[in-house]
Design an enzyme around this catalytic site. Structure first.
Site, PDB file in Angstrom:
ATOM      1  N   ASP A  16      36.319  41.581  27.899  1.00  0.00           N
ATOM      2  CA  ASP A  16      37.297  41.556  28.994  1.00  0.00           C
ATOM      3  C   ASP A  16      38.298  40.437  28.690  1.00  0.00           C
ATOM      4  O   ASP A  16      38.092  39.640  27.770  1.00  0.00           O
ATOM      5  CB  ASP A  16      36.578  41.266  30.326  1.00  0.00           C
ATOM      6  CG  ASP A  16      37.539  41.199  31.513  1.00  0.00           C
ATOM      7  OD1 ASP A  16      38.409  42.087  31.622  1.00  0.00           O
ATOM      8  OD2 ASP A  16      37.448  40.260  32.321  1.00  0.00           O
ATOM      9  N   SER A  17      39.332  40.379  29.514  1.00  0.00           N
ATOM     10  CA  SER A  17      40.307  39.298  29.363  1.00  0.00           C
ATOM     11  C   SER A  17      39.717  37.948  29.773  1.00  0.00           C
ATOM     12  O   SER A  17      40.267  36.908  29.428  1.00  0.00           O
ATOM     13  CB  SER A  17      41.529  39.584  30.236  1.00  0.00           C
ATOM     14  OG  SER A  17      41.132  39.667  31.592  1.00  0.00           O
ATOM     15  N   CYS A  79      37.155  46.130  30.865  1.00  0.00           N
ATOM     16  CA  CYS A  79      38.444  45.693  31.401  1.00  0.00           C
ATOM     17  C   CYS A  79      39.245  46.967  31.665  1.00  0.00           C
ATOM     18  O   CYS A  79      39.437  47.782  30.747  1.00  0.00           O
ATOM     19  CB  CYS A  79      39.127  44.829  30.346  1.00  0.00           C
ATOM     20  SG  CYS A  79      40.833  44.405  30.743  1.00  0.00           S
ATOM     21  N   GLU A 158      39.704  33.855  38.732  1.00  0.00           N
ATOM     22  CA  GLU A 158      39.494  32.939  37.599  1.00  0.00           C
ATOM     23  C   GLU A 158      39.422  31.483  38.078  1.00  0.00           C
ATOM     24  O   GLU A 158      38.775  30.654  37.460  1.00  0.00           O
ATOM     25  CB  GLU A 158      40.608  33.096  36.550  1.00  0.00           C
ATOM     26  CG  GLU A 158      40.580  34.432  35.794  1.00  0.00           C
ATOM     27  CD  GLU A 158      39.609  34.461  34.593  1.00  0.00           C
ATOM     28  OE1 GLU A 158      39.328  33.408  34.013  1.00  0.00           O
ATOM     29  OE2 GLU A 158      39.139  35.577  34.256  1.00  0.00           O
ATOM     30  N   CYS A 190      39.674  46.787  38.812  1.00  0.00           N
ATOM     31  CA  CYS A 190      39.796  45.639  37.903  1.00  0.00           C
ATOM     32  C   CYS A 190      38.436  44.963  37.947  1.00  0.00           C
ATOM     33  O   CYS A 190      37.877  44.773  39.039  1.00  0.00           O
ATOM     34  CB  CYS A 190      40.885  44.694  38.400  1.00  0.00           C
ATOM     35  SG  CYS A 190      40.904  43.115  37.510  1.00  0.00           S
ATOM     36  N   HIS A 192      37.505  42.085  37.671  1.00  0.00           N
ATOM     37  CA  HIS A 192      37.436  40.822  38.407  1.00  0.00           C
ATOM     38  C   HIS A 192      37.174  41.050  39.904  1.00  0.00           C
ATOM     39  O   HIS A 192      36.653  40.173  40.585  1.00  0.00           O
ATOM     40  CB  HIS A 192      38.765  40.052  38.293  1.00  0.00           C
ATOM     41  CG  HIS A 192      38.964  39.336  36.991  1.00  0.00           C
ATOM     42  ND1 HIS A 192      39.191  39.990  35.810  1.00  0.00           N
ATOM     43  CD2 HIS A 192      38.982  38.009  36.702  1.00  0.00           C
ATOM     44  CE1 HIS A 192      39.355  39.097  34.844  1.00  0.00           C
ATOM     45  NE2 HIS A 192      39.237  37.884  35.364  1.00  0.00           N
TER      46      HIS A 192
HETATM   47  N1  DGL Z   1      39.563  42.333  34.414  1.00  0.00           N
HETATM   48  C1  DGL Z   1      40.582  43.061  33.789  1.00  0.00           C
HETATM   49  C2  DGL Z   1      40.777  44.428  34.347  1.00  0.00           C
HETATM   50  O1  DGL Z   1      39.792  45.036  34.697  1.00  0.00           O
HETATM   51  C3  DGL Z   1      41.863  42.348  33.449  1.00  0.00           C
HETATM   52  C4  DGL Z   1      42.500  41.507  34.463  1.00  0.00           C
HETATM   53  C5  DGL Z   1      43.634  40.722  33.842  1.00  0.00           C
HETATM   54  O2  DGL Z   1      43.385  40.045  32.858  1.00  0.00           O
HETATM   55  O3  DGL Z   1      44.744  40.817  34.344  1.00  0.00           O
HETATM   56  O4  DGL Z   1      41.866  44.965  34.410  1.00  0.00           O
END
Ligand code: DGL
Length: 277
Positions: A16-17, A79, A158, A190, A192
């Site tokens: 993931d990011s 991600c 984050e 997402c 996150h």
């Molecule tokens: N968690 C990631 C997603 O599912 C990326 C969020 C990001 O880095 O902007 O899209």
């Protein structure tokens, strides 16, 4: 026989990011307890959600190369943004099984909706790609999909502001237009976002089912490993490194974070220079 055993004992690569993919890794750990995991969080370059397709694809390729050097037997793109932008290309380029999170999330939402109105919240990139809407409508023409980008959610997560008045206020603004249109299912598009699930749930109310694609992703991974005859059939012995974590920056911060999400002791997270791959 030895070779087959080695292959089945190889880890799953998950990336993931940043920390968001840990919500998927956690579900893989729960549903596939025999599997080793190598996780990569691109903490130096997060967020992905406001970057171009070319950039996210380049980053994803580098990470896939790094994971392949760790001899992973399969990859989970944990991600949504990378799944939306890069998965098609990656599928063509790698010779091991690779899955993303978008299709599993869309499938779960189609099964969950009763009134045929699904909402999707995700990064600007994922929403801009139209992938959820396209995939859901292709699979069930009777369903309508309303999408909303929530670009401030990733930095809030984050920063650890999961339950905070600031997150609450921003979530109210983003979600107000979804409340007015009577959706009964909302995809947390997402990885996150499951970390602020309680804030989103409180605002949307109990009539709206929140879909976290992680559960179905882990289930699909399980099926895929079975189909490819790649499952590990025994839990690695204590003391062997079951889960390994790598990041591109700020390993200590990541480690603290991971320890609050993953219900197993994280040994340590190591920083690598992803630009070298
Ligand atoms: N968690 C990631 C997603 O599912 C990326 C969020 C990001 O880095 O902007 O899209």
């Amino acid at each position: 026989m030895k070779e087959k055993e080695l292959l089945c004992n190889a880890p799953i690569g998950v990336f993931d990011s940043g920390v968001g993919g840990l919500t998927v890794a956690r579900e893989i750990m729960r549903q596939l307890p025999n599997e080793r995991i190598v996780y990569f969080g691109d903490t130096a370059r997060v967020p992905y959600g406001n970057k171009s397709k070319e950039t996210v694809t380049r980053f994803s390729r580098q990470i896939v190369r790094f994971l392949q050097m760790q001899d992973v037997k399969a990859i989970v793109v944990a991600c949504n943004t990378a799944s939306a932008y890069a998965l098609d290309e990656l599928e063509q380029e790698v010779d091991i099984p690779i899955i993303g999170v978008v299709k599993p999330g869309a499938k779960t939402a189609i099964e969950a909706t009763h009134n045929g109105k699904i909402g999707v919240i995700a990064t600007q990139a994922t929403i801009g790609s139209g992938i959820y809407k396209r995939y859901i409508e292709e699979n069930d023409m009777s369903v309508s999909v309303v999408e909303k980008a929530c670009p401030l959610f990733v930095p809030l997560v984050e920063e650890g502001l999961w339950e905070d008045p600031v997150t609450d206020e921003i979530a109210r603004r983003y979600l107000s237009e979804l409340i007015d249109i009577d959706i009964d299912t909302l995809i947390l598009g997402c990885t996150h976002y499951p970390l602020i699930r309680s804030t989103v749930g409180k605002i949307m109310g109990d009539k709206v089912t929140l879909v976290n694609p992680a559960y179905e992703t882990a289930r699909e991974l399980k099926e895929l490993l079975e189909k490819e005859d790649l499952e590990s059939d025994k839990r690695p012995e204590l003391g062997t490194e079951l889960y390994r974590f790598f990041v591109s920056d700020a390993a200590e911060k990541f480690q603290k974070f991971a320890n609050s999400i993953i219900p197993y002791g994280i040994l340590s997270a190591k920083t690598i220079n992803i630009e070298e791959f």
